[in-house]
Design a protein around this motif. Structure first.
Motif, short mmCIF file in Angstrom:
data_model
loop_
_atom_site.label_atom_id
_atom_site.label_comp_id
_atom_site.label_asym_id
_atom_site.label_seq_id
_atom_site.Cartn_x
_atom_site.Cartn_y
_atom_site.Cartn_z
N SER A 8 0.94 -1.23 -0.09
CA SER A 8 0.12 -0.15 0.18
C SER A 8 0.91 1.28 -0.01
O SER A 8 0.77 2.27 -0.49
N CYS A 17 -2.59 6.22 -8.10
CA CYS A 17 -3.51 5.44 -7.62
C CYS A 17 -3.97 5.99 -6.30
O CYS A 17 -3.08 6.47 -5.46
N ASP A 20 -6.71 2.57 -0.28
CA ASP A 20 -7.42 2.51 1.05
C ASP A 20 -6.70 1.13 1.57
O ASP A 20 -6.56 0.17 0.74
N ARG A 39 -17.86 1.08 -1.04
CA ARG A 39 -16.79 1.56 -1.78
C ARG A 39 -16.32 0.24 -2.70
O ARG A 39 -16.70 -0.74 -2.53
N THR A 40 -15.97 0.58 -4.18
CA THR A 40 -15.47 -0.43 -5.06
C THR A 40 -14.27 -0.02 -5.50
O THR A 40 -14.09 1.14 -5.53
N TYR A 41 -13.59 -1.11 -5.90
CA TYR A 41 -12.45 -1.10 -6.51
C TYR A 41 -11.94 -1.49 -7.66
O TYR A 41 -12.48 -2.77 -8.00
N ASP A 42 -10.96 -1.07 -8.33
CA ASP A 42 -10.47 -1.89 -9.90
C ASP A 42 -9.75 -2.88 -9.27
O ASP A 42 -9.29 -3.81 -10.25
N VAL A 44 -7.85 -5.13 -5.84
CA VAL A 44 -7.70 -5.53 -4.52
C VAL A 44 -6.29 -6.58 -4.28
O VAL A 44 -6.25 -7.36 -5.15
N LYS A 70 -14.91 -3.70 -8.73
CA LYS A 70 -15.71 -3.33 -9.75
C LYS A 70 -15.92 -4.62 -10.73
O LYS A 70 -14.70 -5.17 -11.05
N GLY A 73 -12.65 -5.93 -12.49
CA GLY A 73 -11.49 -5.66 -11.37
C GLY A 73 -10.77 -6.90 -11.10
O GLY A 73 -11.19 -8.09 -11.24
#
Length: 150
Positions: A8, A17, A20, A39-42, A44, A70, A73
């Protein structure tokens, strides 16, 4: 999932980018009631959590991650391999485990499972542990999988 947070921190520092980072500050199996709900992410990254969960919890955990991705994703998982024979440490994950957990039947498009390594403190297993690096996508047109048992 961040593990020690190295990934991260690296991504936040060297890319454009937004990041989170989540460690075990809440139960990831109840993501919908977490501080990041909605929340959604491209992308993980799971850097060491999957192999810490018992086999019964793994499908529900991956279903929760699928819900926050997403469509289209990608999930990247680094998990300690069953090929690691050093004593102690967390449970291990086999290639077959990952292929089954990230299969089309579980709602994923598996991209790959590759032998890899886990960089550790030099006093633990000589600083490296055998691992698998897996990548899987949430299908672009499919709804996320429901947790096991629902």
């Amino acid at each position: 999932m961040t593990g020690s947070g190295d990934n991260s921190l690296f991504i936040a520092k060297y890319t454009s980018c937004s990041v989170d980072a989540v460690d075990l500050c809440f139960d990831v199996l109840t993501w919908d009631s977490s501080p990041l709900a909605g929340r959604t992410y491209d992308v993980v990254l799971d850097s060491g959590l999957l192999h810490c969960l018992g086999p019964p919890a793994r499908p529900a955990y991956l279903a929760a991650l699928q819900r926050v991705l997403k469509p289209g994703g990608t999930l990247y998982v680094l998990a300690l391999s069953d090929k690691e024979t050093s004593p102690g440490g967390p449970s291990r994950v086999s290639r077959e485990d990952l292929e089954g957990l990230l299969s089309p039947a579980a709602g994923w498009e598996l991209q790959y499972v590759k032998p890899h390594f886990w960089e550790l403190h030099p006093t633990f297993w000589g600083g490296k542990g055998r691992a698998y690096l897996a990548a899987a996508q949430r299908p672009a047109a499919a709804a996320p999988a429901a947790p096991a048992g629902q």
